[in-house]
Motif scaffolding. Sequence first.
Motif, PDB file in Angstrom:
ATOM      1  N   THR A 199       0.854  -1.190   0.000  1.00 41.94           N
ATOM      2  CA  THR A 199       0.000   0.000   0.000  1.00 41.94           C
ATOM      3  C   THR A 199       0.889   1.239   0.000  1.00 41.94           C
ATOM      4  OG1 THR A 199      -0.126  -0.123   2.432  1.00 41.94           O
ATOM      5  CG2 THR A 199      -1.908  -1.148   1.175  1.00 41.94           C
ATOM      6  N   GLY A 200       0.272   2.409  -0.180  1.00 41.57           N
ATOM      7  CA  GLY A 200       1.043   3.647  -0.211  1.00 41.57           C
ATOM      8  C   GLY A 200       2.023   3.664  -1.360  1.00 41.57           C
ATOM      9  N   SER A 201       3.260   4.035  -1.084  1.00 42.66           N
ATOM     10  CA  SER A 201       4.271   4.137  -2.134  1.00 42.66           C
ATOM     11  C   SER A 201       4.671   2.776  -2.690  1.00 42.66           C
ATOM     12  CB  SER A 201       5.516   4.855  -1.599  1.00 42.66           C
ATOM     13  OG  SER A 201       6.117   4.099  -0.551  1.00 42.66           O
ATOM     14  N   MET A 202       4.275   1.695  -2.005  1.00 39.65           N
ATOM     15  CA  MET A 202       4.619   0.351  -2.464  1.00 39.65           C
ATOM     16  C   MET A 202       3.676  -0.167  -3.558  1.00 39.65           C
ATOM     17  SD  MET A 202       7.338  -0.662  -0.878  1.00 39.65           S
ATOM     18  CE  MET A 202       8.085   0.931  -0.538  1.00 39.65           C
ATOM     19  N   VAL A 203       2.620   0.559  -3.846  1.00 40.15           N
ATOM     20  CA  VAL A 203       1.642   0.118  -4.853  1.00 40.15           C
ATOM     21  C   VAL A 203       2.310  -0.131  -6.198  1.00 40.15           C
ATOM     22  CG1 VAL A 203      -0.338   0.869  -6.229  1.00 40.15           C
ATOM     23  CG2 VAL A 203      -0.386   1.095  -3.756  1.00 40.15           C
ATOM     24  N   GLN A 204       3.335   0.641  -6.515  1.00 45.00           N
ATOM     25  CA  GLN A 204       3.976   0.500  -7.826  1.00 45.00           C
ATOM     26  C   GLN A 204       4.614  -0.867  -8.042  1.00 45.00           C
ATOM     27  OE1 GLN A 204       7.731   1.428  -8.813  1.00 45.00           O
ATOM     28  NE2 GLN A 204       8.477   2.083  -6.829  1.00 45.00           N
ATOM     29  N   TYR A 205       4.857  -1.616  -6.950  1.00 46.93           N
ATOM     30  CA  TYR A 205       5.471  -2.932  -7.094  1.00 46.93           C
ATOM     31  C   TYR A 205       4.445  -4.038  -7.316  1.00 46.93           C
ATOM     32  CZ  TYR A 205       9.579  -0.481  -5.444  1.00 46.93           C
ATOM     33  OH  TYR A 205      10.614   0.406  -5.317  1.00 46.93           O
ATOM     34  N   VAL A 206       3.162  -3.704  -7.239  1.00 49.39           N
ATOM     35  CA  VAL A 206       2.111  -4.716  -7.395  1.00 49.39           C
ATOM     36  C   VAL A 206       2.197  -5.433  -8.742  1.00 49.39           C
ATOM     37  CG1 VAL A 206      -0.385  -5.058  -7.618  1.00 49.39           C
ATOM     38  CG2 VAL A 206       0.533  -3.741  -5.693  1.00 49.39           C
ATOM     39  N   PRO A 207       2.322  -4.723  -9.891  1.00 49.31           N
ATOM     40  CA  PRO A 207       2.376  -5.445 -11.174  1.00 49.31           C
ATOM     41  C   PRO A 207       3.516  -6.465 -11.252  1.00 49.31           C
ATOM     42  CG  PRO A 207       1.961  -3.116 -11.554  1.00 49.31           C
ATOM     43  CD  PRO A 207       2.305  -3.262 -10.097  1.00 49.31           C
ATOM     44  N   VAL A 239       3.733   7.563 -12.994  1.00 57.90           N
ATOM     45  CA  VAL A 239       4.630   6.484 -13.422  1.00 57.90           C
ATOM     46  C   VAL A 239       3.826   5.213 -13.690  1.00 57.90           C
ATOM     47  CG1 VAL A 239       6.553   5.001 -12.716  1.00 57.90           C
ATOM     48  CG2 VAL A 239       6.640   7.460 -12.257  1.00 57.90           C
ATOM     49  N   LYS A 240       2.795   4.985 -12.902  1.00 48.65           N
ATOM     50  CA  LYS A 240       1.940   3.813 -13.115  1.00 48.65           C
ATOM     51  C   LYS A 240       1.318   3.839 -14.512  1.00 48.65           C
ATOM     52  CE  LYS A 240      -2.360   1.709 -11.430  1.00 48.65           C
ATOM     53  NZ  LYS A 240      -3.462   1.826 -10.441  1.00 48.65           N
ATOM     54  N   GLN A 241       0.847   5.018 -14.936  1.00 50.48           N
ATOM     55  CA  GLN A 241       0.247   5.135 -16.266  1.00 50.48           C
ATOM     56  C   GLN A 241       1.272   4.836 -17.358  1.00 50.48           C
ATOM     57  OE1 GLN A 241      -2.998   5.465 -16.805  1.00 50.48           O
ATOM     58  NE2 GLN A 241      -3.297   5.523 -14.590  1.00 50.48           N
ATOM     59  N   ALA A 242       2.492   5.352 -17.190  1.00 50.12           N
ATOM     60  CA  ALA A 242       3.543   5.082 -18.176  1.00 50.12           C
ATOM     61  C   ALA A 242       3.929   3.606 -18.178  1.00 50.12           C
ATOM     62  CB  ALA A 242       4.764   5.954 -17.885  1.00 50.12           C
ATOM     63  N   GLY A 255       5.774  11.939 -22.158  1.00 44.37           N
ATOM     64  CA  GLY A 255       4.511  12.629 -22.394  1.00 44.37           C
ATOM     65  C   GLY A 255       3.388  12.092 -21.535  1.00 44.37           C
ATOM     66  N   ILE A 256       3.334  10.762 -21.363  1.00 42.51           N
ATOM     67  CA  ILE A 256       2.281  10.152 -20.546  1.00 42.51           C
ATOM     68  C   ILE A 256       2.396  10.589 -19.095  1.00 42.51           C
ATOM     69  CG2 ILE A 256       1.437   7.954 -19.634  1.00 42.51           C
ATOM     70  CD1 ILE A 256       2.250   6.725 -22.369  1.00 42.51           C
ATOM     71  N   VAL A 257       3.631  10.643 -18.584  1.00 43.03           N
ATOM     72  CA  VAL A 257       3.836  11.111 -17.208  1.00 43.03           C
ATOM     73  C   VAL A 257       3.327  12.536 -17.066  1.00 43.03           C
ATOM     74  CG1 VAL A 257       5.550  11.724 -15.466  1.00 43.03           C
ATOM     75  CG2 VAL A 257       5.755   9.556 -16.695  1.00 43.03           C
ATOM     76  N   GLU A 258       3.699  13.399 -18.014  1.00 43.94           N
ATOM     77  CA  GLU A 258       3.274  14.799 -17.931  1.00 43.94           C
ATOM     78  C   GLU A 258       1.755  14.918 -17.991  1.00 43.94           C
ATOM     79  OE1 GLU A 258       6.663  17.780 -19.307  1.00 43.94           O
ATOM     80  OE2 GLU A 258       5.565  16.926 -21.003  1.00 43.94           O
ATOM     81  N   GLU A 259       1.130  14.141 -18.877  1.00 43.86           N
ATOM     82  CA  GLU A 259      -0.325  14.222 -19.015  1.00 43.86           C
ATOM     83  C   GLU A 259      -1.051  13.693 -17.786  1.00 43.86           C
ATOM     84  OE1 GLU A 259      -0.400  12.016 -22.566  1.00 43.86           O
ATOM     85  OE2 GLU A 259      -0.207  13.757 -23.877  1.00 43.86           O
ATOM     86  N   SER A 260      -0.326  12.925 -16.955  1.00 45.73           N
ATOM     87  CA  SER A 260      -0.936  12.353 -15.756  1.00 45.73           C
ATOM     88  C   SER A 260      -0.708  13.206 -14.519  1.00 45.73           C
ATOM     89  CB  SER A 260      -0.371  10.945 -15.512  1.00 45.73           C
ATOM     90  OG  SER A 260      -0.603  10.101 -16.619  1.00 45.73           O
ATOM     91  N   LEU A 261       0.102  14.259 -14.648  1.00 44.27           N
ATOM     92  CA  LEU A 261       0.348  15.138 -13.505  1.00 44.27           C
ATOM     93  C   LEU A 261      -0.766  16.180 -13.389  1.00 44.27           C
ATOM     94  CD1 LEU A 261       4.242  15.541 -13.727  1.00 44.27           C
ATOM     95  CD2 LEU A 261       2.919  14.122 -12.134  1.00 44.27           C
ATOM     96  N   SER A 262      -0.640  17.044 -12.395  1.00 43.44           N
ATOM     97  CA  SER A 262      -1.725  17.953 -12.041  1.00 43.44           C
ATOM     98  C   SER A 262      -1.968  19.012 -13.117  1.00 43.44           C
ATOM     99  CB  SER A 262      -1.394  18.663 -10.725  1.00 43.44           C
ATOM    100  OG  SER A 262      -0.303  19.559 -10.915  1.00 43.44           O
TER     101      SER A 262
END
Length: 586
Positions: free
Chosen positions: A299-307, A444-447, A501-508
């Motif tokens: 959970t939290g910042s560790m979510v990125q390791y799920v895939p 990063v998840k989206q990318a 580009g995907i990272v940028e499009e996913s930011l605020s």
Amino acid sequence: MDPSFSAESAWKIFEELTVNAHQTQQQVLQEILTQNLHTEYLSQFLSLDSDREDFKTKVPVVEYEDIKPYIQRIANGEPSDILLAETVTALTRSSGTSAGQPKLIPFTDRELDRRAFGGCLRSSVVNKFVDGFEQGERMKLHLQFNRPEIMTPSGFRTRSILTSIFMSKYFETHESSLYTSPIATILCLDSKQSMYCQWLCGLVHRNEVVSVGSIFGSILVRGIKFLEDYWKELCSNIRTGQLSDWISDTGCRNALSMVLEKPNPELADTIEDICNAKSWEGIIKKLWPGTKYIDATVTGSMVQYVPMLEFYCGDLPLVSKCYASSECDLGINIKPLSNPCDTSYTFIPNMAYFEFLPMHEDSEEVRNKKEESELVDLVNVKPGRFYEPVVTTFTGLYRCKMGDILKATGYHNNAPQFQFVRRKGVFLSVDMEKTTEDELGEAVKQANLFIGRFRLHVVDYTGAVDISSIPGHYVLFWELKMEGSSHVPELNPGTIEQCCGIVEESLSLVYRVSRKGNGIGPLEIRVVKNGTFDELMDLFVSKGSSVSQYKTPRCIKLEEALKLLNYRVVGRYFSQQFPASTPLKW
């Protein structure tokens, strides 16, 4: 509190505690005050006849830095009763990777008892919800690591909370026999030798293992990468019954001499056949066929390791058992088989006195000034709202902000449940834009979803701000892996530029507006060599972080760390266009 509780009795006590959450909390606060009103810290605000209401109105809400000078005085030899009444047996060090510098927290024998109760409680939850876990042998292959103790000028030992537990009589008596790894391999200070020996023990006991894991998903992913590099040598050790010569730690060698009792070519052939497969998809279940679940916080910042864990572990459930910190145990996950993104933690009312600072959903500001002075009690949080926990512990922290943002999701009996949202603090900032760890992780998840089409995965990442040119821009350091290969992947520049580009499009929206107005330069991804993030961990461990508790920092400011990352860059790629006005989903 008796640390030898069975899992079943721990659950019954937990049910009583959560039913009587309000009364339990009042008793906890009263006990803390009765013990500690005479201390130098509390006597600034309270008299010896002060009560719970005086505590709430007169003791200020503080950051750790406000209490740190008292802890430092204890470390330097002053009596511990300037801060707490219980005898301090050690000073525990936090990981220091989620909030900057490591914190020092007083540790006592009674705190060990509280942690032991939390461990029994976690076991009781697994017994209730994981089918067949309680049957037969119950060995855990759990990667755990030690780090050196540091002595303060007055002779106090400073160490991680996990090390304090590993070295306790309680662990030796009640826990150590449940693990495939002998305690000597866990306490080994050489993390490479420790990792190797723990995998070796786990492979030898492969048919007895019912869970595989580590404290964080990141550590388990790193461990599996290590296994990919060393499985042939491990098989050779099993085949011959001889440990590799480079394992020089005496404790490890003595422990492994009892594990590698004789040559076992049949087991070595079985493991070799499994590891020789073209793909390592589902490798954990293949190597340890009795595994019921993966035990790691995701959970939290560790979510990125799920895939990546889902790839290696197949359909095994990923179980985040608890929400704990160096300050205290806070909550447990009473629905361990829930999806990681749905995981909530039920707070344990007797672990500390808990208050909550109401926060805005989209910022780190309190909802209003009145609520800042009138914190919410444990039993009065409102589901759907966001809070920062404020803890008063038995070990000398009084109304101390935790620095985490939580979302209240409901109640179990009368104890609230929370999802971990993120750590407080701006991680990256250029111009007027501020990006948090949570926002960066989602981008990063989206990318990562996009490059998954090309069988690529982001193994790990971190960020930095580059202001060497105007305007400044964000830099992401990525370590990439090709599915089914341990070699450095060949990269198509256009693919990585699309990721920018995907990272940028996913930011605020603020970020995207700043980009279009040239307040921020094009986002850059710097791809680094394989093993770079292992070296980054080694650097932080050398500076006091714990291998077991290490979390990759998502914003790098340490010059030495930046030099390490930049030295290992193999490719630099920039966003080639301004981001769209709305985020894209892949």
